[in-house]
Design a protein around this motif. Structure first.
Motif, PDB file in Angstrom:
ATOM      1  N   GLN A  26       0.832  -1.199   0.000  1.00 29.90           N
ATOM      2  CA  GLN A  26       0.000   0.000   0.000  1.00 29.90           C
ATOM      3  C   GLN A  26       0.863   1.244   0.000  1.00 29.90           C
ATOM      4  N   LEU A  27       0.360   2.275  -0.656  1.00 29.64           N
ATOM      5  CA  LEU A  27       0.935   3.601  -0.541  1.00 29.64           C
ATOM      6  C   LEU A  27      -0.031   4.418   0.302  1.00 29.64           C
ATOM      7  N   ILE A  28       0.506   5.047   1.339  1.00 27.35           N
ATOM      8  CA  ILE A  28      -0.318   5.836   2.245  1.00 27.35           C
ATOM      9  C   ILE A  28       0.178   7.278   2.186  1.00 27.35           C
ATOM     10  N   PHE A  29      -0.644   8.150   1.631  1.00 22.05           N
ATOM     11  CA  PHE A  29      -0.318   9.567   1.503  1.00 22.05           C
ATOM     12  C   PHE A  29      -0.946  10.285   2.696  1.00 22.05           C
ATOM     13  N   SER A  30      -0.137  11.019   3.467  1.00 24.60           N
ATOM     14  CA  SER A  30      -0.641  11.700   4.657  1.00 24.60           C
ATOM     15  C   SER A  30      -0.330  13.187   4.597  1.00 24.60           C
ATOM     16  N   LYS A  31      -1.329  13.977   4.938  1.00 26.36           N
ATOM     17  CA  LYS A  31      -1.162  15.427   4.962  1.00 26.36           C
ATOM     18  C   LYS A  31      -0.542  15.823   6.292  1.00 26.36           C
ATOM     19  N   GLU A  32       0.638  16.432   6.245  1.00 29.91           N
ATOM     20  CA  GLU A  32       1.334  16.874   7.454  1.00 29.91           C
ATOM     21  C   GLU A  32       1.063  18.343   7.726  1.00 29.91           C
ATOM     22  N   SER A  33       0.947  19.147   6.673  1.00 28.00           N
ATOM     23  CA  SER A  33       0.586  20.560   6.767  1.00 28.00           C
ATOM     24  C   SER A  33      -0.065  20.935   5.442  1.00 28.00           C
ATOM     25  N   SER A  34      -0.337  22.206   5.245  1.00 25.90           N
ATOM     26  CA  SER A  34      -1.029  22.602   4.014  1.00 25.90           C
ATOM     27  C   SER A  34      -0.210  22.332   2.761  1.00 25.90           C
ATOM     28  N   SER A  35       1.102  22.248   2.887  1.00 31.67           N
ATOM     29  CA  SER A  35       1.920  22.019   1.700  1.00 31.67           C
ATOM     30  C   SER A  35       2.864  20.822   1.823  1.00 31.67           C
ATOM     31  N   GLU A  36       2.893  20.185   2.986  1.00 32.68           N
ATOM     32  CA  GLU A  36       3.799  19.066   3.205  1.00 32.68           C
ATOM     33  C   GLU A  36       3.026  17.760   3.388  1.00 32.68           C
ATOM     34  N   TYR A  37       3.502  16.732   2.688  1.00 29.10           N
ATOM     35  CA  TYR A  37       2.861  15.419   2.707  1.00 29.10           C
ATOM     36  C   TYR A  37       3.933  14.352   2.863  1.00 29.10           C
ATOM     37  N   THR A  38       3.550  13.229   3.449  1.00 30.98           N
ATOM     38  CA  THR A  38       4.441  12.074   3.474  1.00 30.98           C
ATOM     39  C   THR A  38       3.801  10.967   2.649  1.00 30.98           C
ATOM     40  N   VAL A  39       4.658  10.171   2.052  1.00 34.13           N
ATOM     41  CA  VAL A  39       4.211   8.996   1.314  1.00 34.13           C
ATOM     42  C   VAL A  39       4.882   7.811   1.987  1.00 34.13           C
ATOM     43  N   LYS A  42       6.899  14.758   0.443  1.00 34.76           N
ATOM     44  CA  LYS A  42       6.532  15.335  -0.848  1.00 34.76           C
ATOM     45  C   LYS A  42       5.794  16.650  -0.620  1.00 34.76           C
ATOM     46  N   SER A  43       5.836  17.498  -1.624  1.00 39.21           N
ATOM     47  CA  SER A  43       5.033  18.714  -1.604  1.00 39.21           C
ATOM     48  C   SER A  43       3.714  18.436  -2.315  1.00 39.21           C
ATOM     49  N   TRP A  44       2.757  19.321  -2.141  1.00 39.24           N
ATOM     50  CA  TRP A  44       1.459  19.188  -2.799  1.00 39.24           C
ATOM     51  C   TRP A  44       1.634  19.035  -4.310  1.00 39.24           C
ATOM     52  N   ASP A  45       2.472  19.874  -4.898  1.00 40.87           N
ATOM     53  CA  ASP A  45       2.644  19.872  -6.349  1.00 40.87           C
ATOM     54  C   ASP A  45       3.299  18.607  -6.874  1.00 40.87           C
ATOM     55  N   SER A  46       3.998  17.862  -6.023  1.00 41.35           N
ATOM     56  CA  SER A  46       4.676  16.655  -6.506  1.00 41.35           C
ATOM     57  C   SER A  46       3.860  15.386  -6.268  1.00 41.35           C
ATOM     58  N   LEU A  47       2.649  15.532  -5.728  1.00 40.10           N
ATOM     59  CA  LEU A  47       1.758  14.379  -5.576  1.00 40.10           C
ATOM     60  C   LEU A  47       1.073  14.075  -6.909  1.00 40.10           C
ATOM     61  N   PRO A  48       0.766  12.813  -7.176  1.00 35.91           N
ATOM     62  CA  PRO A  48       0.007  12.491  -8.395  1.00 35.91           C
ATOM     63  C   PRO A  48      -1.368  13.170  -8.374  1.00 35.91           C
ATOM     64  N   ALA A  49      -1.869  13.520  -9.538  1.00 38.56           N
ATOM     65  CA  ALA A  49      -3.145  14.239  -9.651  1.00 38.56           C
ATOM     66  C   ALA A  49      -4.284  13.480  -8.983  1.00 38.56           C
TER      67      ALA A  49
END
Length: 148
Positions: free
Chosen positions: A87-100, A118-125
């Motif tokens: 599984q890939l689990i994408f988690s929102k850490e802040s408004s612009s920061e995410y972990t995968v 990852k940043s918001w812009d680098s996440l898959p659509a």
């Protein structure tokens, strides 16, 4: 209408259409790059984990993951025998920061996981769309092995 006006309207329409085409083209290229970056990270991380589990060279395992139809069908069978799910689990850490997080569950109930930021812009659509539609702080996506 004057011909000058029609010419300017036509040129403006062509310019706007061309700009829209170029923007879509660049957006598609960025999306493919984002997806490729995550796919590469997943493949390399899985190859590291599976090579240890199966006592195989990392490069051999990576090649089997990337090219299952042309490379080492025996190794692909071994991989399928030990892996329960990925599984890939994408988690929102802040408004612009995410972990995968890559989460690998073996059939013997042992696990492997690794995380990248990852940043918001680098996440898959598709992931960005899910975050926007659901308001959720976490998106889980099963990762499927390529078809053999």
């Amino acid at each position: 209408m004057k011909i000058d006006t029609l010419v300017w309207v036509g040129l403006t329409t062509i310019a706007i259409g061309s700009a829209a085409f170029l923007l879509k083209h660049f957006a598609d290229r960025i999306e493919k790059s984002n997806q490729k970056e995550i796919d590469t990270w997943v493949e390399e991380s899985l190859a590291q984990a599976l090579s240890k589990k199966l006592n195989r060279p990392v490069q051999e395992t990576l090649a089997a993951l990337r090219h299952p139809t042309i490379y080492n069908s025996e190794l692909n069978r071994e991989i399928r025998q030990v892996v329960q799910s990925v599984q890939l689990i994408f988690s929102k850490e802040s408004s612009s920061e995410y972990t995968v997080k890559l989460y690998l569950l073996y059939k013997d109930a042992s696990t492997f996981s690794t995380i990248i930021d990852k940043s918001w812009d680098s996440l898959p659509a598709i992931v960005r769309k899910h975050f926007l539609q659901t308001g959720s702080r976490t998106v889980r996506i099963p990762w499927e092995f390529p078809v053999i």
